[in-house]
Design a protein around this motif. Sequence first.
Motif, PDB file in Angstrom:
ATOM      1  N   PRO A  55       4.616 -10.509  -1.373  1.00  0.00           N
ATOM      2  CA  PRO A  55       3.631  -9.418  -1.295  1.00  0.00           C
ATOM      3  C   PRO A  55       4.249  -8.167  -0.679  1.00  0.00           C
ATOM      4  CG  PRO A  55       2.647 -11.479  -0.557  1.00  0.00           C
ATOM      5  CD  PRO A  55       4.114 -11.753  -0.736  1.00  0.00           C
ATOM      6  N   LEU A  56       3.811  -7.023  -1.150  1.00  0.00           N
ATOM      7  CA  LEU A  56       4.349  -5.742  -0.688  1.00  0.00           C
ATOM      8  C   LEU A  56       3.256  -4.941   0.012  1.00  0.00           C
ATOM      9  CD1 LEU A  56       6.610  -3.545  -0.695  1.00  0.00           C
ATOM     10  CD2 LEU A  56       5.655  -2.774  -2.894  1.00  0.00           C
ATOM     11  N   HIS A  57       3.605  -4.384   1.172  1.00  0.00           N
ATOM     12  CA  HIS A  57       2.671  -3.509   1.899  1.00  0.00           C
ATOM     13  C   HIS A  57       3.429  -2.249   2.302  1.00  0.00           C
ATOM     14  CE1 HIS A  57      -0.717  -2.294   4.363  1.00  0.00           C
ATOM     15  NE2 HIS A  57       0.119  -2.049   5.355  1.00  0.00           N
ATOM     16  N   CYS A  58       2.959  -1.107   1.792  1.00  0.00           N
ATOM     17  CA  CYS A  58       3.610   0.171   2.083  1.00  0.00           C
ATOM     18  C   CYS A  58       2.744   1.006   3.016  1.00  0.00           C
ATOM     19  CB  CYS A  58       3.863   0.947   0.793  1.00  0.00           C
ATOM     20  SG  CYS A  58       4.938   0.113  -0.389  1.00  0.00           S
ATOM     21  N   THR A  59       3.398   1.722   3.898  1.00  0.00           N
ATOM     22  CA  THR A  59       2.686   2.635   4.797  1.00  0.00           C
ATOM     23  C   THR A  59       3.397   3.977   4.833  1.00  0.00           C
ATOM     24  OG1 THR A  59       3.933   1.822   6.725  1.00  0.00           O
ATOM     25  CG2 THR A  59       1.798   0.795   6.275  1.00  0.00           C
ATOM     26  N   LEU A  60       2.598   5.007   5.046  1.00  0.00           N
ATOM     27  CA  LEU A  60       3.116   6.359   5.213  1.00  0.00           C
ATOM     28  C   LEU A  60       2.776   6.820   6.620  1.00  0.00           C
ATOM     29  CD1 LEU A  60       2.004   7.986   1.841  1.00  0.00           C
ATOM     30  CD2 LEU A  60       4.320   7.323   2.470  1.00  0.00           C
ATOM     31  N   ARG A  61       3.761   6.802   7.476  1.00  0.00           N
ATOM     32  CA  ARG A  61       3.525   7.290   8.840  1.00  0.00           C
ATOM     33  C   ARG A  61       3.358   8.807   8.817  1.00  0.00           C
ATOM     34  NH1 ARG A  61       8.494   5.035  11.939  1.00  0.00           N
ATOM     35  NH2 ARG A  61       9.334   4.855   9.832  1.00  0.00           N
ATOM     36  N   GLY A  62       2.315   9.261   9.504  1.00  0.00           N
ATOM     37  CA  GLY A  62       2.007  10.677   9.469  1.00  0.00           C
ATOM     38  C   GLY A  62       0.929  11.013   8.467  1.00  0.00           C
ATOM     39  N   ASP A  63       0.366   9.996   7.799  1.00  0.00           N
ATOM     40  CA  ASP A  63      -0.708  10.193   6.833  1.00  0.00           C
ATOM     41  C   ASP A  63      -1.752   9.108   7.061  1.00  0.00           C
ATOM     42  OD1 ASP A  63      -2.246  10.198   4.260  1.00  0.00           O
ATOM     43  OD2 ASP A  63      -0.728  11.674   3.697  1.00  0.00           O
ATOM     44  N   VAL A  64      -3.022   9.457   6.951  1.00  0.00           N
ATOM     45  CA  VAL A  64      -4.093   8.494   7.215  1.00  0.00           C
ATOM     46  C   VAL A  64      -4.390   7.613   6.015  1.00  0.00           C
ATOM     47  CG1 VAL A  64      -5.181   9.980   8.923  1.00  0.00           C
ATOM     48  CG2 VAL A  64      -5.867  10.165   6.524  1.00  0.00           C
ATOM     49  N   ALA A  65      -3.784   7.907   4.879  1.00  0.00           N
ATOM     50  CA  ALA A  65      -4.078   7.162   3.661  1.00  0.00           C
ATOM     51  C   ALA A  65      -3.686   5.692   3.793  1.00  0.00           C
ATOM     52  CB  ALA A  65      -3.343   7.784   2.481  1.00  0.00           C
ATOM     53  N   THR A  66      -4.493   4.826   3.187  1.00  0.00           N
ATOM     54  CA  THR A  66      -4.228   3.390   3.175  1.00  0.00           C
ATOM     55  C   THR A  66      -4.557   2.836   1.797  1.00  0.00           C
ATOM     56  OG1 THR A  66      -6.481   2.883   3.941  1.00  0.00           O
ATOM     57  CG2 THR A  66      -4.777   3.133   5.638  1.00  0.00           C
ATOM     58  N   GLY A  67      -4.209   1.571   1.585  1.00  0.00           N
ATOM     59  CA  GLY A  67      -4.589   0.889   0.357  1.00  0.00           C
ATOM     60  C   GLY A  67      -3.535   0.933  -0.721  1.00  0.00           C
ATOM     61  N   SER A  68      -3.942   0.467  -1.907  1.00  0.00           N
ATOM     62  CA  SER A  68      -2.999   0.327  -3.013  1.00  0.00           C
ATOM     63  C   SER A  68      -2.465   1.664  -3.502  1.00  0.00           C
ATOM     64  CB  SER A  68      -3.662  -0.425  -4.170  1.00  0.00           C
ATOM     65  OG  SER A  68      -4.811   0.264  -4.628  1.00  0.00           O
ATOM     66  N   GLY A  69      -3.230   2.746  -3.266  1.00  0.00           N
ATOM     67  CA  GLY A  69      -2.739   4.061  -3.659  1.00  0.00           C
ATOM     68  C   GLY A  69      -1.453   4.427  -2.948  1.00  0.00           C
ATOM     69  N   VAL A  70      -1.328   3.999  -1.693  1.00  0.00           N
ATOM     70  CA  VAL A  70      -0.098   4.253  -0.943  1.00  0.00           C
ATOM     71  C   VAL A  70       1.055   3.469  -1.560  1.00  0.00           C
ATOM     72  CG1 VAL A  70       1.039   4.060   1.298  1.00  0.00           C
ATOM     73  CG2 VAL A  70      -1.365   4.715   1.184  1.00  0.00           C
ATOM     74  N   ASP A  71       0.790   2.220  -1.921  1.00  0.00           N
ATOM     75  CA  ASP A  71       1.827   1.407  -2.561  1.00  0.00           C
ATOM     76  C   ASP A  71       2.312   2.070  -3.839  1.00  0.00           C
ATOM     77  OD1 ASP A  71       1.352  -0.394  -0.546  1.00  0.00           O
ATOM     78  OD2 ASP A  71       0.185  -1.776  -1.761  1.00  0.00           O
ATOM     79  N   ARG A  72       1.373   2.577  -4.636  1.00  0.00           N
ATOM     80  CA  ARG A  72       1.754   3.239  -5.880  1.00  0.00           C
ATOM     81  C   ARG A  72       2.576   4.493  -5.594  1.00  0.00           C
ATOM     82  NH1 ARG A  72      -3.646   1.739  -7.714  1.00  0.00           N
ATOM     83  NH2 ARG A  72      -4.448   3.803  -7.155  1.00  0.00           N
ATOM     84  N   HIS A  73       2.145   5.262  -4.604  1.00  0.00           N
ATOM     85  CA  HIS A  73       2.866   6.479  -4.254  1.00  0.00           C
ATOM     86  C   HIS A  73       4.303   6.161  -3.839  1.00  0.00           C
ATOM     87  CE1 HIS A  73       3.684  10.424  -2.467  1.00  0.00           C
ATOM     88  NE2 HIS A  73       4.206   9.765  -1.450  1.00  0.00           N
ATOM     89  N   VAL A  74       4.487   5.142  -3.027  1.00  0.00           N
ATOM     90  CA  VAL A  74       5.826   4.809  -2.536  1.00  0.00           C
ATOM     91  C   VAL A  74       6.709   4.314  -3.687  1.00  0.00           C
ATOM     92  CG1 VAL A  74       7.147   3.281  -1.030  1.00  0.00           C
ATOM     93  CG2 VAL A  74       5.060   4.366  -0.181  1.00  0.00           C
ATOM     94  N   MET A  75       6.162   3.460  -4.563  1.00  0.00           N
ATOM     95  CA  MET A  75       6.942   2.991  -5.699  1.00  0.00           C
ATOM     96  C   MET A  75       7.374   4.150  -6.590  1.00  0.00           C
ATOM     97  SD  MET A  75       7.542  -0.372  -6.113  1.00  0.00           S
ATOM     98  CE  MET A  75       8.238  -0.143  -4.492  1.00  0.00           C
TER      99      MET A  75
END
Length: 406
Positions: free
Chosen positions: A81-101
Motif C-alpha cells: 500500500p502507498l500513502h503520500c503526504t505533502l508537508r506544507g499543504d493541508v490536502a489529504t486523501g487519494s488526490g495527494v497520491d495522484r498528485h505525487v505520482m
Amino acid sequence: MISSMPKGMKETEDISTSSSGKWKTVSTPKEARWLFSKCLLHSNRDSNTLFLSIDIRRDREEQDRALVAFYKKENVWWTAPLHCTLRGDVATGSGVDRHVMSTVIFRLMSGFYLNSGNIAVSKIFEGEPDHLIPSVSDELLDNNMFAVAGRMIGHSFLHCGPSFPGLSPAIIHILFGGSLGTAPLTIQDCPDLDIRDAIIKLKGDEDLEELDPIHQLFPPLDLPAPNATNRKWLSEKILLHAVIERTRRQINQFRQGLEETGLWPLLIHRKDVIPILFPRDSEAEVTPQIVLDCILWPSSITVFFESYKDKDEDESEVMDVQRISGYLKTFIENASPAELKSLIKFWIGWEVPATKMKVEIVEATFPTAATCFEKLRLPRHYTAYKAFHLDLCACISTSYSGFGRA
C-alpha cells in the motif's frame, strides 16, 4: 490504492477472479492492465505501507532528492500500500497520491535537480520526442538511476497513474528481449548531433576523402577507413553503437527496476500493454474531446455560503450554470495540450483523465479543486470570459509547483 477503472467494468467485480489469470484473456489491454494491477495490489494489501513524503515548502532540488531517495531504496516491496503526504499543504486523501505520482513522472521527463556532476538538471533519458534513449552518463549508471527510473515508471503504472511517453521504439524492442538485428533503429534515435552528422555523411554522397576522419571519432570500435563498399555498413554500425551498444548496461538496469515493481509477467504475457506503458509522445497528448467526453456537467448551482443565497434567484442560478459551463467548454476547446494537462492535474491530481470528472458552479472567489472527489469548483460570479480565463490559467499553473488547490 489509487487506480481508475476502465469503462465497461463493474465496480463490484470480485478481485479474486483476476488472480486466476483473467487479465491474460480479457479483450482489451486497458482491462488487462487494470485487472493485473488491482490483483497485485490487493494481494499485498497487508504489507507494510510505503510512505512517500514531499515538503513543498522546500526548493525544487530538495524535493527531487526526496523523490529519488525514496525510489533508491533497495529490497522494497513496491506492490505494498502507498500513502503520500505533502508537508506544507493541508490536502489529504487519494488526490495527494495522484498528485505525487504525476509529479514523479513529470520530474522523470523533465529532469531532476540533483547537482549531479555539476549539471543543473540530471536527465535520465535524452533525445527528441518519441526517440528518447538512456543517457550514457556513467555517473547516473553508478548511482543506479536507471533502476530508479524503472521503479518510478512501474510504480506509477501499477497505480494506474501517468505512463512514460516518447521512449525510442528501438530501446523498447531491446528492453523486452528483441534482437539487435531487428531493432527498429532510425537516425532520430541518436541524440549526439556530431555522431548523427557523421552517419548522415556516410549515407550520402560525400567525397570519400572528406569522410576519412570519421572513423577517428570512434576509437573503441576500431573502425576501418570509409570506402565505397563499406560506408553503408559503417553508418549502420555507428548508429547501432550510439543507440544500443553504449546504453546496454543502462537498459539492463532499467529493466531490473521495472521487474522489481512486479509488472513483468503482465508485460511479457500481454505485449499489447507495452504501448500503454510507453506510449508515443503524440498519443500521450490530451485532446479537448477526450476531456469533454469525461466531464459530468452540473445541472444546478451549489452554494457553500447560505448567506449568499436568495430564494428568488433560481432563474439566475440556471443562467450562471450555463454561462460558466460554457466558459469552461470554450477554455477546453481552445487550450493547448500543455494547458489541458495542467487543467486535469489541477482537477484530479494527475494528467490522466478520469471517466467521471465533475464540475460544480459555486459561490467562491477563485476556481478550486477537490482532487479526491475528482471535482472542479468554478465560481459563478464571472460575467466575462476574459476574467474567467485569466483566473483559471493562474490557478492551474500551480499544479506542478504545489498540490494545485487554489
